[in-house]
Design a protein around this motif. Sequence first.
Motif, PDB file in Angstrom:
ATOM      1  N   GLY A  96       0.803  -1.210   0.000  1.00 22.24           N
ATOM      2  CA  GLY A  96       0.000   0.000   0.000  1.00 22.24           C
ATOM      3  C   GLY A  96       0.841   1.268   0.000  1.00 22.24           C
ATOM      4  N   GLU A  97       1.896   1.265   0.793  1.00 21.20           N
ATOM      5  CA  GLU A  97       2.773   2.432   0.844  1.00 21.20           C
ATOM      6  C   GLU A  97       3.495   2.659  -0.480  1.00 21.20           C
ATOM      7  N   LEU A  98       3.861   1.572  -1.157  1.00 23.42           N
ATOM      8  CA  LEU A  98       4.484   1.710  -2.472  1.00 23.42           C
ATOM      9  C   LEU A  98       3.535   2.440  -3.422  1.00 23.42           C
ATOM     10  N   ILE A  99       2.252   2.095  -3.356  1.00 26.15           N
ATOM     11  CA  ILE A  99       1.255   2.768  -4.187  1.00 26.15           C
ATOM     12  C   ILE A  99       1.085   4.221  -3.754  1.00 26.15           C
ATOM     13  N   ARG A 100       0.972   4.456  -2.442  1.00 26.27           N
ATOM     14  CA  ARG A 100       0.782   5.829  -1.940  1.00 26.27           C
ATOM     15  C   ARG A 100       1.939   6.734  -2.330  1.00 26.27           C
ATOM     16  N   GLN A 101       3.143   6.184  -2.344  1.00 29.53           N
ATOM     17  CA  GLN A 101       4.335   6.961  -2.661  1.00 29.53           C
ATOM     18  C   GLN A 101       4.638   6.999  -4.160  1.00 29.53           C
ATOM     19  N   THR A 157      -8.512   5.900 -14.941  1.00 32.39           N
ATOM     20  CA  THR A 157      -9.811   5.662 -15.549  1.00 32.39           C
ATOM     21  C   THR A 157      -9.823   4.403 -16.398  1.00 32.39           C
ATOM     22  N   ASN A 158     -10.874   3.625 -16.215  1.00 31.29           N
ATOM     23  CA  ASN A 158     -11.140   2.448 -17.037  1.00 31.29           C
ATOM     24  C   ASN A 158     -12.380   2.772 -17.875  1.00 31.29           C
ATOM     25  N   PRO A 159     -12.288   2.727 -19.201  1.00 30.80           N
ATOM     26  CA  PRO A 159     -13.442   3.127 -20.023  1.00 30.80           C
ATOM     27  C   PRO A 159     -14.658   2.238 -19.868  1.00 30.80           C
ATOM     28  N   ALA A 160     -14.486   1.051 -19.262  1.00 29.15           N
ATOM     29  CA  ALA A 160     -15.611   0.122 -19.149  1.00 29.15           C
ATOM     30  C   ALA A 160     -16.226   0.076 -17.750  1.00 29.15           C
ATOM     31  N   ASP A 161     -15.535   0.624 -16.739  1.00 27.72           N
ATOM     32  CA  ASP A 161     -16.081   0.667 -15.379  1.00 27.72           C
ATOM     33  C   ASP A 161     -15.285   1.689 -14.582  1.00 27.72           C
ATOM     34  N   GLY A 162     -15.958   2.770 -14.173  1.00 25.89           N
ATOM     35  CA  GLY A 162     -15.263   3.852 -13.498  1.00 25.89           C
ATOM     36  C   GLY A 162     -14.730   3.503 -12.126  1.00 25.89           C
ATOM     37  N   ALA A 163     -15.213   2.399 -11.531  1.00 21.19           N
ATOM     38  CA  ALA A 163     -14.768   2.022 -10.192  1.00 21.19           C
ATOM     39  C   ALA A 163     -13.584   1.067 -10.211  1.00 21.19           C
ATOM     40  N   TYR A 164     -13.154   0.664 -11.399  1.00 19.34           N
ATOM     41  CA  TYR A 164     -12.004  -0.237 -11.488  1.00 19.34           C
ATOM     42  C   TYR A 164     -10.964   0.400 -12.390  1.00 19.34           C
ATOM     43  N   GLY A 165      -9.719   0.410 -11.912  1.00 23.80           N
ATOM     44  CA  GLY A 165      -8.643   0.939 -12.726  1.00 23.80           C
ATOM     45  C   GLY A 165      -7.997  -0.171 -13.522  1.00 23.80           C
ATOM     46  N   ALA A 166      -6.793  -0.553 -13.090  1.00 19.73           N
ATOM     47  CA  ALA A 166      -6.079  -1.657 -13.718  1.00 19.73           C
ATOM     48  C   ALA A 166      -5.455  -2.480 -12.597  1.00 19.73           C
ATOM     49  N   HIS A 167      -6.228  -3.454 -12.100  1.00 23.82           N
ATOM     50  CA  HIS A 167      -5.838  -4.264 -10.947  1.00 23.82           C
ATOM     51  C   HIS A 167      -5.760  -3.449  -9.663  1.00 23.82           C
ATOM     52  N   LEU A 168      -6.580  -2.396  -9.605  1.00 20.83           N
ATOM     53  CA  LEU A 168      -6.715  -1.575  -8.414  1.00 20.83           C
ATOM     54  C   LEU A 168      -8.090  -0.910  -8.475  1.00 20.83           C
ATOM     55  N   TRP A 169      -8.811  -0.946  -7.343  1.00 27.68           N
ATOM     56  CA  TRP A 169     -10.146  -0.356  -7.288  1.00 27.68           C
ATOM     57  C   TRP A 169     -10.076   1.132  -7.009  1.00 27.68           C
ATOM     58  N   ARG A 170     -11.081   1.867  -7.518  1.00 31.79           N
ATOM     59  CA  ARG A 170     -11.172   3.309  -7.346  1.00 31.79           C
ATOM     60  C   ARG A 170     -12.439   3.651  -6.553  1.00 31.79           C
ATOM     61  N   ASN A 171     -12.414   4.765  -5.858  1.00 35.90           N
ATOM     62  CA  ASN A 171     -13.576   5.198  -5.080  1.00 35.90           C
ATOM     63  C   ASN A 171     -14.542   5.967  -5.979  1.00 35.90           C
ATOM     64  N   GLN A 230     -11.967  11.295  -2.742  1.00 37.46           N
ATOM     65  CA  GLN A 230     -12.070  10.850  -4.126  1.00 37.46           C
ATOM     66  C   GLN A 230     -10.788  10.215  -4.645  1.00 37.46           C
ATOM     67  N   ASP A 231      -9.672  10.443  -3.954  1.00 43.50           N
ATOM     68  CA  ASP A 231      -8.424   9.842  -4.414  1.00 43.50           C
ATOM     69  C   ASP A 231      -8.160   8.490  -3.757  1.00 43.50           C
ATOM     70  N   ALA A 232      -9.130   7.990  -2.987  1.00 44.07           N
ATOM     71  CA  ALA A 232      -8.948   6.678  -2.355  1.00 44.07           C
ATOM     72  C   ALA A 232      -8.920   5.581  -3.406  1.00 44.07           C
ATOM     73  N   VAL A 233      -7.935   4.702  -3.290  1.00 39.76           N
ATOM     74  CA  VAL A 233      -7.857   3.499  -4.107  1.00 39.76           C
ATOM     75  C   VAL A 233      -7.647   2.324  -3.166  1.00 39.76           C
ATOM     76  N   ALA A 234      -7.952   1.129  -3.647  1.00 41.68           N
ATOM     77  CA  ALA A 234      -7.842  -0.022  -2.751  1.00 41.68           C
ATOM     78  C   ALA A 234      -7.599  -1.301  -3.525  1.00 41.68           C
ATOM     79  N   ALA A 235      -6.823  -2.160  -2.926  1.00 42.96           N
ATOM     80  CA  ALA A 235      -6.779  -3.570  -3.312  1.00 42.96           C
ATOM     81  C   ALA A 235      -7.789  -4.264  -2.409  1.00 42.96           C
ATOM     82  N   LEU A 236      -8.685  -5.035  -2.990  1.00 38.23           N
ATOM     83  CA  LEU A 236      -9.741  -5.695  -2.243  1.00 38.23           C
ATOM     84  C   LEU A 236      -9.701  -7.186  -2.499  1.00 38.23           C
ATOM     85  N   GLY A 237      -9.890  -7.961  -1.438  1.00 40.86           N
ATOM     86  CA  GLY A 237      -9.858  -9.411  -1.570  1.00 40.86           C
ATOM     87  C   GLY A 237     -11.099 -10.056  -0.995  1.00 40.86           C
TER      88      GLY A 237
END
Length: 378
Positions: free
Chosen positions: A269-274, A295-309, A327-334
Amino acid sequence: MPCALSRHKWLIAFAAALSLSACGSSADREVAPPSDESLAAVRQTDGANRTALAYAVDGLFDAEAVGETRALLVLYDGEPVAQRYGEGFTADTPQLGWSLSKTVTGLMIGMMVADGSLALDAPAPVERWQRPGDPRGAITLRHLLQMRSGLRHAEIAEPAYASDSARMLYRDGRDDMAHYALTQPLDHDPGTQYAYSTAETQILSDIAARTLTQSEDPQARQAAMQGWLESRLYEPLGLATMRGEYDATGTLIGGAMFHAGAGDWAKIGELIRQGGVADGVRIVPRGWIAFMGGTNPADGAYGAHLWRNRAREEGRNEVVFGGRGPQDAVAALGHRGQYILVIPSRRLTVVRLGYSSAEQQAALNDRMLSLAELFPAQ
Protein backbone atom coordinates in the motif's frame (compact mmCIF):
# COMPACT_ATOMS: atom_id res chain seq x y z
CA MET A 1 -32.32 21.42 19.04
CA PRO A 2 -31.10 17.81 19.36
CA CYS A 3 -27.53 17.24 18.32
CA ALA A 4 -26.84 15.15 15.21
CA LEU A 5 -25.58 11.66 15.92
CA SER A 6 -23.02 9.70 13.91
CA ARG A 7 -24.39 7.60 11.07
CA HIS A 8 -22.70 4.58 12.70
CA LYS A 9 -24.03 3.31 16.03
CA TRP A 10 -20.56 2.39 17.21
CA LEU A 11 -19.45 6.03 16.97
CA ILE A 12 -22.42 7.43 18.88
CA ALA A 13 -20.63 6.96 22.19
CA PHE A 14 -17.58 8.82 20.92
CA ALA A 15 -19.66 11.67 19.51
CA ALA A 16 -21.40 12.03 22.86
CA ALA A 17 -18.12 11.96 24.75
CA LEU A 18 -16.58 14.79 22.73
CA SER A 19 -19.64 17.01 22.36
CA LEU A 20 -21.73 16.31 25.43
CA SER A 21 -22.30 19.99 26.10
CA ALA A 22 -23.63 20.61 22.59
CA CYS A 23 -26.29 17.97 23.17
CA GLY A 24 -27.28 19.19 26.60
CA SER A 25 -25.17 17.18 29.05
CA SER A 26 -26.59 15.57 32.15
CA ALA A 27 -24.83 14.37 35.26
CA ASP A 28 -26.22 10.88 35.01
CA ARG A 29 -25.23 10.31 31.38
CA GLU A 30 -22.55 7.63 31.04
CA VAL A 31 -20.40 7.04 28.01
CA ALA A 32 -18.58 3.75 27.55
CA PRO A 33 -14.87 4.30 26.88
CA PRO A 34 -13.07 2.50 24.07
CA SER A 35 -11.81 -0.95 24.92
CA ASP A 36 -8.48 -1.41 26.64
CA GLU A 37 -7.32 -3.44 23.62
CA SER A 38 -7.97 -0.60 21.20
CA LEU A 39 -6.59 2.10 23.48
CA ALA A 40 -3.40 0.07 23.74
CA ALA A 41 -3.39 -0.40 19.96
CA VAL A 42 -3.31 3.32 19.05
CA ARG A 43 -0.84 6.07 19.68
CA GLN A 44 -1.24 9.82 19.77
CA THR A 45 -0.66 11.50 16.42
CA ASP A 46 -1.37 14.86 14.88
CA GLY A 47 -3.34 12.96 12.25
CA ALA A 48 -6.30 11.90 14.38
CA ASN A 49 -7.71 12.11 17.90
CA ARG A 50 -6.46 9.10 19.85
CA THR A 51 -9.78 8.35 21.53
CA ALA A 52 -11.69 8.62 18.28
CA LEU A 53 -9.21 6.32 16.61
CA ALA A 54 -9.59 3.78 19.40
CA TYR A 55 -13.37 3.82 18.94
CA ALA A 56 -12.88 3.29 15.20
CA VAL A 57 -10.59 0.33 15.87
CA ASP A 58 -13.23 -1.13 18.19
CA GLY A 59 -15.77 -0.78 15.42
CA LEU A 60 -13.62 -2.80 13.06
CA PHE A 61 -13.31 -5.56 15.68
CA ASP A 62 -17.08 -5.75 16.16
CA ALA A 63 -17.55 -9.34 15.03
CA GLU A 64 -21.33 -9.13 14.78
CA ALA A 65 -21.19 -6.15 12.44
CA VAL A 66 -18.13 -6.79 10.28
CA GLY A 67 -17.07 -10.39 10.93
CA GLU A 68 -13.70 -11.56 12.16
CA THR A 69 -10.92 -8.99 11.92
CA ARG A 70 -7.58 -10.75 12.24
CA ALA A 71 -5.34 -7.76 11.57
CA LEU A 72 -5.81 -4.00 11.39
CA LEU A 73 -2.83 -1.79 10.67
CA VAL A 74 -3.10 1.96 10.10
CA LEU A 75 -0.14 3.92 8.73
CA TYR A 76 -0.20 7.71 8.78
CA ASP A 77 2.58 9.36 6.80
CA GLY A 78 4.24 5.94 6.69
CA GLU A 79 4.26 5.39 10.44
CA PRO A 80 1.99 2.97 12.36
CA VAL A 81 -0.56 4.86 14.44
CA ALA A 82 -2.91 1.96 15.14
CA GLN A 83 -2.44 -1.78 15.01
CA ARG A 84 -4.51 -4.48 16.58
CA TYR A 85 -4.57 -8.22 15.90
CA GLY A 86 -6.93 -11.07 16.56
CA GLU A 87 -5.95 -13.89 18.86
CA GLY A 88 -3.07 -15.88 17.35
CA PHE A 89 -2.16 -13.21 14.77
CA THR A 90 0.61 -10.62 14.59
CA ALA A 91 1.87 -8.15 11.98
CA ASP A 92 4.09 -10.92 10.62
CA THR A 93 1.56 -13.76 10.48
CA PRO A 94 1.19 -14.64 6.79
CA GLN A 95 -2.43 -14.34 5.68
CA LEU A 96 -3.94 -15.16 2.32
CA GLY A 97 -4.71 -11.97 0.45
CA TRP A 98 -7.05 -13.53 -2.09
CA SER A 99 -7.53 -10.77 -4.69
CA LEU A 100 -5.05 -8.46 -2.98
CA SER A 101 -2.76 -10.71 -4.99
CA LYS A 102 -4.05 -9.17 -8.22
CA THR A 103 -2.57 -5.81 -7.29
CA VAL A 104 0.83 -7.41 -6.64
CA THR A 105 0.63 -9.03 -10.08
CA GLY A 106 -0.35 -5.69 -11.60
CA LEU A 107 2.76 -4.10 -10.11
CA MET A 108 4.87 -6.96 -11.43
CA ILE A 109 3.54 -6.53 -14.97
CA GLY A 110 4.21 -2.80 -14.78
CA MET A 111 7.84 -3.43 -13.91
CA MET A 112 8.19 -5.78 -16.88
CA VAL A 113 6.62 -3.19 -19.17
CA ALA A 114 9.08 -0.61 -17.82
CA ASP A 115 11.94 -3.04 -18.51
CA GLY A 116 10.81 -3.31 -22.13
CA SER A 117 10.02 -7.01 -21.77
CA LEU A 118 6.30 -6.46 -22.39
CA ALA A 119 4.21 -3.88 -24.26
CA LEU A 120 0.97 -2.52 -22.84
CA ASP A 121 -0.92 -2.03 -26.09
CA ALA A 122 0.56 -4.70 -28.35
CA PRO A 123 -1.33 -7.97 -28.81
CA ALA A 124 -0.80 -10.07 -25.70
CA PRO A 125 2.06 -12.54 -26.32
CA VAL A 126 -0.12 -15.65 -26.27
CA GLU A 127 0.87 -17.97 -29.10
CA ARG A 128 -2.46 -19.77 -29.43
CA TRP A 129 -4.27 -16.42 -29.89
CA GLN A 130 -2.03 -15.39 -32.78
CA ARG A 131 -3.29 -18.04 -35.17
CA PRO A 132 -4.89 -16.55 -38.31
CA GLY A 133 -8.54 -15.78 -37.79
CA ASP A 134 -8.53 -16.02 -33.98
CA PRO A 135 -10.32 -12.86 -32.70
CA ARG A 136 -8.55 -13.21 -29.35
CA GLY A 137 -5.43 -11.92 -31.09
CA ALA A 138 -6.80 -8.41 -30.51
CA ILE A 139 -6.54 -8.76 -26.71
CA THR A 140 -3.81 -6.56 -25.19
CA LEU A 141 -2.18 -6.38 -21.77
CA ARG A 142 -4.21 -3.21 -21.15
CA HIS A 143 -7.41 -5.18 -21.73
CA LEU A 144 -6.30 -7.92 -19.33
CA LEU A 145 -5.22 -5.46 -16.63
CA GLN A 146 -8.51 -3.55 -16.89
CA MET A 147 -10.59 -6.76 -16.95
CA ARG A 148 -12.05 -6.11 -20.39
CA SER A 149 -10.58 -8.87 -22.52
CA GLY A 150 -14.02 -10.12 -23.55
CA LEU A 151 -13.15 -13.73 -22.67
CA ARG A 152 -16.00 -15.87 -21.38
CA HIS A 153 -15.85 -16.01 -17.59
CA ALA A 154 -18.20 -16.31 -14.63
CA GLU A 155 -16.37 -15.13 -11.51
CA ILE A 156 -19.28 -16.18 -9.32
CA ALA A 157 -22.10 -18.67 -9.90
CA GLU A 158 -24.74 -20.65 -8.10
CA PRO A 159 -23.68 -23.12 -6.85
CA ALA A 160 -20.30 -21.54 -6.11
CA TYR A 161 -18.29 -24.53 -7.31
CA ALA A 162 -19.69 -24.05 -10.82
CA SER A 163 -18.02 -20.65 -11.29
CA ASP A 164 -15.04 -20.39 -13.62
CA SER A 165 -12.90 -19.04 -10.78
CA ALA A 166 -13.66 -22.10 -8.63
CA ARG A 167 -13.18 -24.48 -11.54
CA MET A 168 -9.85 -22.90 -12.44
CA LEU A 169 -8.50 -22.71 -8.89
CA TYR A 170 -9.83 -25.94 -7.40
CA ARG A 171 -11.42 -28.27 -9.94
CA ASP A 172 -10.72 -29.26 -13.56
CA GLY A 173 -8.45 -26.29 -14.26
CA ARG A 174 -6.29 -26.44 -11.14
CA ASP A 175 -3.25 -28.27 -12.58
CA ASP A 176 -2.82 -25.83 -15.48
CA MET A 177 -4.78 -22.72 -14.60
CA ALA A 178 -3.44 -20.63 -17.47
CA HIS A 179 -4.54 -23.26 -19.99
CA TYR A 180 -8.05 -23.15 -18.54
CA ALA A 181 -8.13 -19.35 -18.82
CA LEU A 182 -6.44 -19.07 -22.22
CA THR A 183 -8.74 -21.54 -23.96
CA GLN A 184 -11.97 -19.69 -23.18
CA PRO A 185 -13.77 -18.20 -26.19
CA LEU A 186 -14.77 -14.57 -26.53
CA ASP A 187 -18.16 -13.44 -25.28
CA HIS A 188 -17.54 -9.82 -26.29
CA ASP A 189 -15.19 -7.90 -28.54
CA PRO A 190 -11.93 -7.14 -26.68
CA GLY A 191 -11.98 -3.80 -24.89
CA THR A 192 -15.72 -3.24 -24.99
CA GLN A 193 -17.01 -4.56 -21.64
CA TYR A 194 -15.73 -4.94 -18.09
CA ALA A 195 -16.03 -8.28 -16.28
CA TYR A 196 -14.08 -9.02 -13.11
CA SER A 197 -11.99 -12.12 -13.75
CA THR A 198 -9.39 -13.98 -11.73
CA ALA A 199 -8.66 -15.87 -14.93
CA GLU A 200 -7.36 -12.73 -16.63
CA THR A 201 -4.79 -12.24 -13.89
CA GLN A 202 -3.79 -15.88 -14.29
CA ILE A 203 -3.14 -15.20 -17.97
CA LEU A 204 -0.92 -12.30 -16.95
CA SER A 205 0.95 -14.62 -14.56
CA ASP A 206 1.60 -17.06 -17.40
CA ILE A 207 2.77 -14.24 -19.68
CA ALA A 208 5.15 -13.06 -16.95
CA ALA A 209 6.59 -16.56 -16.53
CA ARG A 210 7.13 -16.93 -20.28
CA THR A 211 8.84 -13.56 -20.33
CA LEU A 212 11.37 -14.88 -17.83
CA THR A 213 11.93 -18.38 -19.24
CA GLN A 214 10.97 -20.41 -22.29
CA SER A 215 11.25 -23.63 -20.30
CA GLU A 216 8.14 -25.75 -19.87
CA ASP A 217 9.63 -27.49 -16.84
CA PRO A 218 7.51 -26.58 -13.80
CA GLN A 219 10.47 -26.30 -11.46
CA ALA A 220 12.33 -24.03 -13.87
CA ARG A 221 9.28 -21.82 -14.36
CA GLN A 222 8.69 -21.51 -10.65
CA ALA A 223 12.36 -20.82 -9.94
CA ALA A 224 12.49 -18.09 -12.59
CA MET A 225 9.40 -16.36 -11.23
CA GLN A 226 10.43 -16.76 -7.60
CA GLY A 227 13.89 -15.40 -8.31
CA TRP A 228 12.45 -12.36 -10.07
CA LEU A 229 10.02 -11.65 -7.24
CA GLU A 230 12.72 -11.92 -4.61
CA SER A 231 15.21 -9.68 -6.40
CA ARG A 232 12.79 -7.09 -7.79
CA LEU A 233 10.01 -6.90 -5.20
CA TYR A 234 10.55 -8.80 -1.94
CA GLU A 235 14.08 -7.65 -1.18
CA PRO A 236 13.71 -3.98 -2.27
CA LEU A 237 10.52 -3.59 -0.23
CA GLY A 238 11.65 -5.78 2.68
CA LEU A 239 8.78 -8.21 2.22
CA ALA A 240 9.98 -10.88 4.63
CA THR A 241 6.66 -12.75 4.88
CA MET A 242 5.25 -12.53 1.34
CA ARG A 243 5.09 -15.72 -0.71
CA GLY A 244 3.07 -16.83 -3.70
CA GLU A 245 1.64 -20.23 -4.54
CA TYR A 246 2.19 -21.99 -7.88
CA ASP A 247 0.15 -24.52 -9.84
CA ALA A 248 1.45 -27.84 -11.17
CA THR A 249 2.94 -26.18 -14.26
CA GLY A 250 5.04 -23.81 -12.13
CA THR A 251 2.83 -20.80 -12.90
CA LEU A 252 2.33 -18.26 -10.14
CA ILE A 253 -1.31 -18.12 -9.00
CA GLY A 254 -1.14 -14.36 -9.26
CA GLY A 255 -4.85 -13.67 -9.04
CA ALA A 256 -5.52 -15.14 -5.63
CA MET A 257 -2.67 -16.85 -3.80
CA PHE A 258 -0.17 -14.41 -2.33
CA HIS A 259 0.26 -14.75 1.44
CA ALA A 260 1.82 -12.05 3.63
CA GLY A 261 1.66 -10.51 7.06
CA ALA A 262 -0.23 -7.27 7.56
CA GLY A 263 3.05 -5.37 7.72
CA ASP A 264 4.06 -6.56 4.26
CA TRP A 265 0.62 -5.89 2.77
CA ALA A 266 0.98 -2.38 4.17
CA LYS A 267 4.30 -2.00 2.34
CA ILE A 268 2.48 -2.73 -0.91
CA GLY A 269 0.00 0.00 0.00
CA GLU A 270 2.77 2.43 0.84
CA LEU A 271 4.48 1.71 -2.47
CA ILE A 272 1.26 2.77 -4.19
CA ARG A 273 0.78 5.83 -1.94
CA GLN A 274 4.34 6.96 -2.66
CA GLY A 275 3.87 6.65 -6.42
CA GLY A 276 6.13 3.61 -6.84
CA VAL A 277 8.95 4.69 -4.51
CA ALA A 278 10.11 2.87 -1.37
CA ASP A 279 12.80 4.26 0.95
CA GLY A 280 13.80 6.77 -1.70
CA VAL A 281 14.29 4.12 -4.39
CA ARG A 282 11.99 3.91 -7.40
CA ILE A 283 10.59 0.40 -7.73
CA VAL A 284 7.66 0.99 -10.12
CA PRO A 285 7.26 3.90 -12.56
CA ARG A 286 5.04 6.69 -11.26
CA GLY A 287 3.07 6.59 -14.48
CA TRP A 288 2.25 2.93 -13.94
CA ILE A 289 0.86 3.60 -10.46
CA ALA A 290 -1.28 6.35 -11.99
CA PHE A 291 -2.45 3.92 -14.69
CA MET A 292 -3.42 1.28 -12.12
CA GLY A 293 -5.58 3.79 -10.26
CA GLY A 294 -6.73 5.63 -13.36
CA THR A 295 -9.81 5.66 -15.55
CA ASN A 296 -11.14 2.45 -17.04
CA PRO A 297 -13.44 3.13 -20.02
CA ALA A 298 -15.61 0.12 -19.15
CA ASP A 299 -16.08 0.67 -15.38
CA GLY A 300 -15.26 3.85 -13.50
CA ALA A 301 -14.77 2.02 -10.19
CA TYR A 302 -12.00 -0.24 -11.49
CA GLY A 303 -8.64 0.94 -12.73
CA ALA A 304 -6.08 -1.66 -13.72
CA HIS A 305 -5.84 -4.26 -10.95
CA LEU A 306 -6.71 -1.58 -8.41
CA TRP A 307 -10.15 -0.36 -7.29
CA ARG A 308 -11.17 3.31 -7.35
CA ASN A 309 -13.58 5.20 -5.08
CA ARG A 310 -16.33 5.82 -7.61
CA ALA A 311 -20.05 5.20 -7.79
CA ARG A 312 -21.05 2.36 -10.11
CA GLU A 313 -23.95 1.93 -12.46
CA GLU A 314 -27.10 0.32 -11.11
CA GLY A 315 -26.82 -3.42 -10.71
CA ARG A 316 -23.12 -3.46 -9.83
CA ASN A 317 -22.11 -3.84 -6.21
CA GLU A 318 -20.62 -0.87 -4.39
CA VAL A 319 -16.87 -1.08 -3.86
CA VAL A 320 -14.48 0.94 -1.70
CA PHE A 321 -16.85 3.74 -0.58
CA GLY A 322 -19.03 3.99 -3.67
CA GLY A 323 -17.88 7.53 -4.38
CA ARG A 324 -18.32 8.80 -0.81
CA GLY A 325 -15.46 10.42 1.05
CA PRO A 326 -11.95 10.99 -0.34
CA GLN A 327 -12.07 10.85 -4.13
CA ASP A 328 -8.42 9.84 -4.41
CA ALA A 329 -8.95 6.68 -2.35
CA VAL A 330 -7.86 3.50 -4.11
CA ALA A 331 -7.84 -0.02 -2.75
CA ALA A 332 -6.78 -3.57 -3.31
CA LEU A 333 -9.74 -5.70 -2.24
CA GLY A 334 -9.86 -9.41 -1.57
CA HIS A 335 -12.47 -12.08 -0.98
CA ARG A 336 -14.24 -11.89 2.39
CA GLY A 337 -13.06 -8.43 3.35
CA GLN A 338 -9.32 -8.24 2.71
CA TYR A 339 -8.42 -4.57 2.33
CA ILE A 340 -5.43 -2.40 1.44
CA LEU A 341 -6.80 1.15 1.47
CA VAL A 342 -4.61 3.98 0.19
CA ILE A 343 -5.58 7.66 0.44
CA PRO A 344 -2.68 9.91 -0.63
CA SER A 345 -4.51 13.16 0.27
CA ARG A 346 -4.72 11.94 3.87
CA ARG A 347 -1.24 10.33 3.94
CA LEU A 348 -3.02 7.13 4.88
CA THR A 349 -2.59 3.40 4.28
CA VAL A 350 -4.88 0.96 6.08
CA VAL A 351 -4.70 -2.85 5.99
CA ARG A 352 -7.56 -5.00 7.24
CA LEU A 353 -7.38 -8.79 7.04
CA GLY A 354 -10.00 -11.24 8.23
CA TYR A 355 -13.30 -12.79 7.27
CA SER A 356 -16.54 -10.94 6.52
CA SER A 357 -19.68 -12.37 5.00
CA ALA A 358 -21.23 -10.76 1.94
CA GLU A 359 -23.89 -9.29 4.23
CA GLN A 360 -21.23 -7.68 6.45
CA GLN A 361 -19.30 -6.05 3.60
CA ALA A 362 -21.33 -2.81 3.57
CA ALA A 363 -20.74 -2.29 7.29
CA LEU A 364 -17.05 -2.99 6.81
CA ASN A 365 -16.83 -0.40 4.02
CA ASP A 366 -18.67 2.16 6.15
CA ARG A 367 -16.39 1.65 9.11
CA MET A 368 -13.27 1.85 6.99
CA LEU A 369 -14.57 5.16 5.64
CA SER A 370 -15.29 6.47 9.13
CA LEU A 371 -11.77 5.60 10.23
CA ALA A 372 -10.28 7.29 7.15
CA GLU A 373 -12.29 10.46 7.76
CA LEU A 374 -10.69 10.88 11.19
CA PHE A 375 -7.54 11.97 9.35
CA PRO A 376 -7.35 15.46 7.84
CA ALA A 377 -7.16 16.11 4.12
CA GLN A 378 -3.91 17.76 3.09
